[in-house]
Design a protein around this motif. Sequence first.
Motif, PDB file in Angstrom:
ATOM      1  N   TYR A 297       2.453 -46.790 -25.622  1.00 28.43           N
ATOM      2  CA  TYR A 297       1.661 -45.806 -26.084  1.00 28.43           C
ATOM      3  C   TYR A 297       1.442 -44.886 -24.819  1.00 28.43           C
ATOM      4  O   TYR A 297       1.460 -43.514 -25.235  1.00 28.43           O
ATOM      5  N   GLU A 298       1.524 -44.912 -23.568  1.00 27.98           N
ATOM      6  CA  GLU A 298       1.377 -44.012 -22.376  1.00 27.98           C
ATOM      7  C   GLU A 298       2.598 -43.217 -22.280  1.00 27.98           C
ATOM      8  O   GLU A 298       2.656 -42.023 -22.336  1.00 27.98           O
ATOM      9  N   LYS A 299       3.973 -43.876 -22.099  1.00 26.24           N
ATOM     10  CA  LYS A 299       4.962 -43.166 -21.354  1.00 26.24           C
ATOM     11  C   LYS A 299       6.180 -42.854 -22.586  1.00 26.24           C
ATOM     12  O   LYS A 299       6.588 -41.770 -22.484  1.00 26.24           O
TER      13      LYS A 299
ATOM     14  N   TYR B  15      -5.978 -43.932 -26.703  1.00 24.75           N
ATOM     15  CA  TYR B  15      -5.852 -45.447 -26.657  1.00 24.75           C
ATOM     16  C   TYR B  15      -7.193 -46.203 -26.540  1.00 24.75           C
ATOM     17  O   TYR B  15      -7.973 -45.839 -25.735  1.00 24.75           O
ATOM     18  N   VAL B  16      -7.573 -46.810 -27.448  1.00 32.38           N
ATOM     19  CA  VAL B  16      -9.102 -47.507 -27.716  1.00 32.38           C
ATOM     20  C   VAL B  16      -8.605 -48.951 -27.706  1.00 32.38           C
ATOM     21  O   VAL B  16      -7.965 -49.475 -28.407  1.00 32.38           O
ATOM     22  N   ILE B  17      -9.673 -49.609 -26.941  1.00 36.35           N
ATOM     23  CA  ILE B  17      -9.646 -51.338 -26.787  1.00 36.35           C
ATOM     24  C   ILE B  17     -10.920 -51.464 -27.224  1.00 36.35           C
ATOM     25  O   ILE B  17     -11.940 -51.315 -26.610  1.00 36.35           O
ATOM     26  N   PHE B  18     -11.127 -52.557 -28.028  1.00 35.87           N
ATOM     27  CA  PHE B  18     -12.475 -52.979 -28.443  1.00 35.87           C
ATOM     28  C   PHE B  18     -12.392 -54.585 -28.418  1.00 35.87           C
ATOM     29  O   PHE B  18     -11.535 -55.297 -29.067  1.00 35.87           O
ATOM     30  N   SER B  19     -13.337 -55.153 -27.955  1.00 34.25           N
ATOM     31  CA  SER B  19     -13.514 -56.872 -27.955  1.00 34.25           C
ATOM     32  C   SER B  19     -14.444 -57.169 -28.788  1.00 34.25           C
ATOM     33  O   SER B  19     -15.813 -56.893 -28.512  1.00 34.25           O
ATOM     34  N   ARG B  20     -14.324 -57.787 -29.917  1.00 36.39           N
ATOM     35  CA  ARG B  20     -15.206 -58.478 -30.608  1.00 36.39           C
ATOM     36  C   ARG B  20     -16.359 -59.430 -29.862  1.00 36.39           C
ATOM     37  O   ARG B  20     -17.455 -59.834 -30.333  1.00 36.39           O
ATOM     38  N   TYR B  21     -15.646 -60.007 -28.863  1.00 34.49           N
ATOM     39  CA  TYR B  21     -16.391 -61.057 -28.311  1.00 34.49           C
ATOM     40  C   TYR B  21     -17.441 -60.620 -27.260  1.00 34.49           C
ATOM     41  O   TYR B  21     -18.568 -61.170 -26.994  1.00 34.49           O
ATOM     42  N   THR B  22     -17.057 -59.455 -26.486  1.00 31.19           N
ATOM     43  CA  THR B  22     -18.137 -58.905 -25.550  1.00 31.19           C
ATOM     44  C   THR B  22     -18.659 -57.814 -26.048  1.00 31.19           C
ATOM     45  O   THR B  22     -19.643 -57.128 -25.491  1.00 31.19           O
ATOM     46  N   ASN B  23     -18.188 -57.025 -27.246  1.00 24.97           N
ATOM     47  CA  ASN B  23     -18.620 -55.970 -27.910  1.00 24.97           C
ATOM     48  C   ASN B  23     -18.355 -54.748 -26.746  1.00 24.97           C
ATOM     49  O   ASN B  23     -19.085 -53.658 -26.716  1.00 24.97           O
ATOM     50  N   LYS B  24     -17.423 -54.758 -25.926  1.00 25.94           N
ATOM     51  CA  LYS B  24     -17.052 -53.817 -25.141  1.00 25.94           C
ATOM     52  C   LYS B  24     -16.099 -52.851 -25.516  1.00 25.94           C
ATOM     53  O   LYS B  24     -15.138 -53.298 -26.219  1.00 25.94           O
ATOM     54  N   LEU B  25     -16.475 -51.615 -25.539  1.00 28.93           N
ATOM     55  CA  LEU B  25     -15.781 -50.419 -26.112  1.00 28.93           C
ATOM     56  C   LEU B  25     -14.905 -49.626 -24.731  1.00 28.93           C
ATOM     57  O   LEU B  25     -15.671 -49.412 -23.851  1.00 28.93           O
ATOM     58  N   GLN B  26     -13.601 -49.422 -24.847  1.00 34.99           N
ATOM     59  CA  GLN B  26     -13.038 -48.794 -23.804  1.00 34.99           C
ATOM     60  C   GLN B  26     -11.973 -48.078 -24.484  1.00 34.99           C
ATOM     61  O   GLN B  26     -11.192 -48.210 -25.326  1.00 34.99           O
ATOM     62  N   GLY B  27     -11.927 -46.555 -23.793  1.00 33.64           N
ATOM     63  CA  GLY B  27     -11.141 -45.636 -24.275  1.00 33.64           C
ATOM     64  C   GLY B  27     -10.166 -45.131 -23.042  1.00 33.64           C
ATOM     65  O   GLY B  27     -10.955 -44.742 -21.976  1.00 33.64           O
ATOM     66  N   PHE B  28      -9.093 -44.496 -23.316  1.00 30.52           N
ATOM     67  CA  PHE B  28      -8.250 -44.003 -22.539  1.00 30.52           C
ATOM     68  C   PHE B  28      -7.470 -42.653 -23.153  1.00 30.52           C
ATOM     69  O   PHE B  28      -6.814 -42.745 -24.236  1.00 30.52           O
ATOM     70  N   ARG B  29      -7.536 -41.631 -22.419  1.00 27.23           N
ATOM     71  CA  ARG B  29      -6.976 -40.244 -22.773  1.00 27.23           C
ATOM     72  C   ARG B  29      -5.896 -39.778 -22.141  1.00 27.23           C
ATOM     73  O   ARG B  29      -5.761 -40.094 -20.556  1.00 27.23           O
ATOM     74  N   LEU B  30      -4.841 -39.482 -22.554  1.00 24.60           N
ATOM     75  CA  LEU B  30      -3.803 -39.250 -21.829  1.00 24.60           C
ATOM     76  C   LEU B  30      -3.854 -37.763 -21.237  1.00 24.60           C
ATOM     77  O   LEU B  30      -4.307 -36.628 -21.817  1.00 24.60           O
TER      78      LEU B  30
END
Length: 280
Positions: A147-149, A156-171
């Motif tokens: 995705y990056e290279k 690029y977005v990552i979400f955990s249904r177990y912790t409800n943590k939302l993380q996003g990364f921008r190039l």
Amino acid sequence: MTSPTRFIPQSQLPVPVDETLPTMYDLPSDNPEEPGLPDEFHFFQPLLLRLTFLPLNWNPEFVFSAADLNLYYDVQHTQWYKRPDWFGVLGVSRLYQGQDLRLSYVTWQEKVNPTVVVELLSPGTEDEDLGETESEPDEPPTKWFVYEKILQVPYYVIFSRYTNKLQGFRLVDGEYQAMNLTDGRLLMPELGLSLGLWEGSFRKIPRLWLRWLTLNGELIPEPSEEAIAAKQEAQQAKQEAQQAKQEAQQAKQETNEAKRRAEKLAERLRQLGIDLDEVE
């Protein structure tokens, strides 16, 4: 002669079943040989993302999104692919060459790479999703690297249904940098959208869902919500029309009543010998 196998109903087992047999959490859907196989959440969550992915400045006919679809990325290794939980592409026909549903997404044919990729964390894929693993020699590269290279996916977005943590990364300059949340949302101005968590019921399933919103944080309705809203608006319009009709009828009744009173008063004055035409 061997007697046929006799199955014992669970109700006749000597020990309570829930104390002896593994549960859903002991027997997850993930295959040890192929981690990350979808469970129910991996069906409904990408569906909600797909239904609400409506970039405001793009013609829907040139917006494509998919869930659990093979994404082929390397023309030198045509059998290598990743399978994002969800990804969206801007600037390609909704149908392949405007004619057919896609069997996969092949970047060297489409000529356009995904704009945003979402991965839903699973116990078997968490390390790779977060870029904490490295590929073996002569093996396909990791998701993060692809995705990056290789594809250089802007978001690029990552979400955990177990912790409800939302993380996003921008190039930025060819590398992913962590995005800050604004009011709990990831802002993507190029899309005219933001991505955030919404507590509500989707397909009659109440929970915390990841969904697309406007940059101002307004929900982008999915079709069933639009239908409900349209029905409510129609009912409201009908009620307002009925109320207006009732008010008109009431006004007509009041006008008729005032007319009757005026005629009665005029008749009384004539009986008293008063000519209304001579009264200033």
